[in-house]
Design a protein around this motif. Sequence first.
Motif, PDB file in Angstrom:
ATOM      1  N   PHE A   1      -5.963   5.545  10.091  1.00  0.00           N
ATOM      2  CA  PHE A   1      -7.163   5.095   9.406  1.00  0.00           C
ATOM      3  C   PHE A   1      -6.991   3.634   9.052  1.00  0.00           C
ATOM      4  O   PHE A   1      -5.895   3.185   8.758  1.00  0.00           O
ATOM      5  CB  PHE A   1      -7.366   5.872   8.092  1.00  0.00           C
ATOM      6  CG  PHE A   1      -7.716   7.311   8.275  1.00  0.00           C
ATOM      7  CD1 PHE A   1      -9.037   7.703   8.290  1.00  0.00           C
ATOM      8  CD2 PHE A   1      -6.724   8.255   8.444  1.00  0.00           C
ATOM      9  CE1 PHE A   1      -9.365   9.038   8.447  1.00  0.00           C
ATOM     10  CE2 PHE A   1      -7.047   9.590   8.605  1.00  0.00           C
ATOM     11  CZ  PHE A   1      -8.371   9.981   8.605  1.00  0.00           C
TER      12      PHE A   1
ATOM     13  N   THR B   1      -6.939   0.806   6.543  1.00  0.00           N
ATOM     14  CA  THR B   1      -6.563   0.915   5.142  1.00  0.00           C
ATOM     15  C   THR B   1      -7.040  -0.251   4.292  1.00  0.00           C
ATOM     16  O   THR B   1      -6.667  -0.350   3.133  1.00  0.00           O
ATOM     17  CB  THR B   1      -5.030   1.037   5.025  1.00  0.00           C
ATOM     18  OG1 THR B   1      -4.431  -0.092   5.659  1.00  0.00           O
ATOM     19  CG2 THR B   1      -4.540   2.317   5.649  1.00  0.00           C
TER      20      THR B   1
ATOM     21  N   GLN C   1       0.826  -1.208   0.000  1.00  0.00           N
ATOM     22  CA  GLN C   1       0.000   0.000   0.000  1.00  0.00           C
ATOM     23  C   GLN C   1       0.861   1.260   0.000  1.00  0.00           C
ATOM     24  O   GLN C   1       0.601   2.201  -0.746  1.00  0.00           O
ATOM     25  CB  GLN C   1      -0.924   0.017   1.214  1.00  0.00           C
ATOM     26  CG  GLN C   1      -2.051  -0.978   1.129  1.00  0.00           C
ATOM     27  CD  GLN C   1      -2.799  -1.077   2.437  1.00  0.00           C
ATOM     28  OE1 GLN C   1      -2.205  -1.188   3.501  1.00  0.00           O
ATOM     29  NE2 GLN C   1      -4.115  -1.030   2.347  1.00  0.00           N
TER      30      GLN C   1
ATOM     31  N   MET D   1      -8.408   0.235   0.438  1.00  0.00           N
ATOM     32  CA  MET D   1      -8.294   1.618  -0.011  1.00  0.00           C
ATOM     33  C   MET D   1      -7.591   1.700  -1.351  1.00  0.00           C
ATOM     34  O   MET D   1      -6.633   0.996  -1.604  1.00  0.00           O
ATOM     35  CB  MET D   1      -7.494   2.443   0.991  1.00  0.00           C
ATOM     36  CG  MET D   1      -8.277   2.878   2.157  1.00  0.00           C
ATOM     37  SD  MET D   1      -7.361   4.168   2.973  1.00  0.00           S
ATOM     38  CE  MET D   1      -8.361   4.338   4.413  1.00  0.00           C
ATOM     39  N   SER D   2      -8.076   2.612  -2.162  1.00  0.00           N
ATOM     40  CA  SER D   2      -7.426   2.867  -3.441  1.00  0.00           C
ATOM     41  C   SER D   2      -6.343   3.928  -3.241  1.00  0.00           C
ATOM     42  O   SER D   2      -6.275   4.574  -2.190  1.00  0.00           O
ATOM     43  CB  SER D   2      -8.450   3.374  -4.463  1.00  0.00           C
ATOM     44  OG  SER D   2      -8.889   4.682  -4.095  1.00  0.00           O
ATOM     45  N   LYS D   3      -5.531   4.103  -4.262  1.00  0.00           N
ATOM     46  CA  LYS D   3      -4.505   5.141  -4.201  1.00  0.00           C
ATOM     47  C   LYS D   3      -5.149   6.515  -4.040  1.00  0.00           C
ATOM     48  O   LYS D   3      -4.641   7.365  -3.309  1.00  0.00           O
ATOM     49  CB  LYS D   3      -3.634   5.098  -5.457  1.00  0.00           C
ATOM     50  CG  LYS D   3      -2.475   6.057  -5.393  1.00  0.00           C
ATOM     51  CD  LYS D   3      -1.546   5.923  -6.573  1.00  0.00           C
ATOM     52  CE  LYS D   3      -0.433   6.931  -6.448  1.00  0.00           C
ATOM     53  NZ  LYS D   3       0.431   6.957  -7.590  1.00  0.00           N
ATOM     54  N   GLU D   4      -6.278   6.732  -4.684  1.00  0.00           N
ATOM     55  CA  GLU D   4      -6.986   8.010  -4.563  1.00  0.00           C
ATOM     56  C   GLU D   4      -7.468   8.233  -3.123  1.00  0.00           C
ATOM     57  O   GLU D   4      -7.411   9.352  -2.616  1.00  0.00           O
ATOM     58  CB  GLU D   4      -8.169   8.068  -5.543  1.00  0.00           C
ATOM     59  CG  GLU D   4      -7.759   8.134  -6.998  1.00  0.00           C
ATOM     60  CD  GLU D   4      -7.328   6.779  -7.569  1.00  0.00           C
ATOM     61  OE1 GLU D   4      -7.694   5.712  -7.025  1.00  0.00           O
ATOM     62  OE2 GLU D   4      -6.581   6.797  -8.568  1.00  0.00           O
ATOM     63  N   ASP D   5      -7.970   7.180  -2.486  1.00  0.00           N
ATOM     64  CA  ASP D   5      -8.380   7.281  -1.084  1.00  0.00           C
ATOM     65  C   ASP D   5      -7.187   7.696  -0.220  1.00  0.00           C
ATOM     66  O   ASP D   5      -7.313   8.539   0.674  1.00  0.00           O
ATOM     67  CB  ASP D   5      -8.924   5.946  -0.557  1.00  0.00           C
ATOM     68  CG  ASP D   5     -10.219   5.521  -1.218  1.00  0.00           C
ATOM     69  OD1 ASP D   5     -10.967   6.396  -1.695  1.00  0.00           O
ATOM     70  OD2 ASP D   5     -10.484   4.301  -1.248  1.00  0.00           O
ATOM     71  N   MET D   6      -6.037   7.082  -0.497  1.00  0.00           N
ATOM     72  CA  MET D   6      -4.844   7.382   0.293  1.00  0.00           C
ATOM     73  C   MET D   6      -4.388   8.815   0.053  1.00  0.00           C
ATOM     74  O   MET D   6      -3.908   9.479   0.974  1.00  0.00           O
ATOM     75  CB  MET D   6      -3.750   6.368  -0.016  1.00  0.00           C
ATOM     76  CG  MET D   6      -4.117   4.974   0.498  1.00  0.00           C
ATOM     77  SD  MET D   6      -2.918   3.713   0.061  1.00  0.00           S
ATOM     78  CE  MET D   6      -1.573   4.157   1.118  1.00  0.00           C
ATOM     79  N   GLU D   7      -4.553   9.326  -1.170  1.00  0.00           N
ATOM     80  CA  GLU D   7      -4.224  10.729  -1.463  1.00  0.00           C
ATOM     81  C   GLU D   7      -5.094  11.658  -0.622  1.00  0.00           C
ATOM     82  O   GLU D   7      -4.616  12.648  -0.078  1.00  0.00           O
ATOM     83  CB  GLU D   7      -4.415  11.043  -2.953  1.00  0.00           C
ATOM     84  CG  GLU D   7      -3.438  10.374  -3.880  1.00  0.00           C
ATOM     85  CD  GLU D   7      -2.065  11.014  -3.887  1.00  0.00           C
ATOM     86  OE1 GLU D   7      -1.889  12.101  -3.308  1.00  0.00           O
ATOM     87  OE2 GLU D   7      -1.158  10.401  -4.475  1.00  0.00           O
ATOM     88  N   GLU D   8      -6.380  11.340  -0.514  1.00  0.00           N
ATOM     89  CA  GLU D   8      -7.295  12.158   0.285  1.00  0.00           C
ATOM     90  C   GLU D   8      -6.915  12.107   1.767  1.00  0.00           C
ATOM     91  O   GLU D   8      -6.955  13.124   2.458  1.00  0.00           O
ATOM     92  CB  GLU D   8      -8.740  11.681   0.099  1.00  0.00           C
ATOM     93  CG  GLU D   8      -9.300  11.974  -1.268  1.00  0.00           C
ATOM     94  CD  GLU D   8      -9.373  13.456  -1.579  1.00  0.00           C
ATOM     95  OE1 GLU D   8      -9.721  14.256  -0.686  1.00  0.00           O
ATOM     96  OE2 GLU D   8      -9.070  13.818  -2.728  1.00  0.00           O
ATOM     97  N   ILE D   9      -6.548  10.943   2.239  1.00  0.00           N
ATOM     98  CA  ILE D   9      -6.127  10.811   3.639  1.00  0.00           C
ATOM     99  C   ILE D   9      -4.856  11.608   3.883  1.00  0.00           C
ATOM    100  O   ILE D   9      -4.729  12.297   4.901  1.00  0.00           O
ATOM    101  CB  ILE D   9      -5.953   9.320   4.019  1.00  0.00           C
ATOM    102  CG1 ILE D   9      -7.327   8.656   4.083  1.00  0.00           C
ATOM    103  CG2 ILE D   9      -5.202   9.169   5.337  1.00  0.00           C
ATOM    104  CD1 ILE D   9      -7.284   7.163   4.235  1.00  0.00           C
TER     105      ILE D   9
END
Length: 108
Positions: free
Chosen positions: A76, A78, A19, A81-89
Amino acid sequence: MLSKNLKLLRTANDMTQEQVAEFLGIGRSAYSNYEDGRREPPIDVLEKFANIMGCDLATIYEENEEAVKSQLICAFRTDGMSKEDMEEIASFKRLVLSYLKMERLLND
């Protein structure tokens, strides 16, 4: 200390090497080399790592493990989670970190 802190922060945030590597835009084996101390990551990778972990860049080089643990602002789950989700986090954690820094400055 750097490699140890990378692993400490990653595991405290309940993230896999895969991840983190995906978020950083590198291969898992490259990230594994950073955690194992075989290679030193470039500064841009460390900055991105600090963003997803919600800590200052200096925390990654901290020698005191308790000081590193005290920098864990928020974690959070994980799973899935997508890469986009991780960018938001990462964006959210940067915001929280900035707020906490501002609070410290105002209270000093």
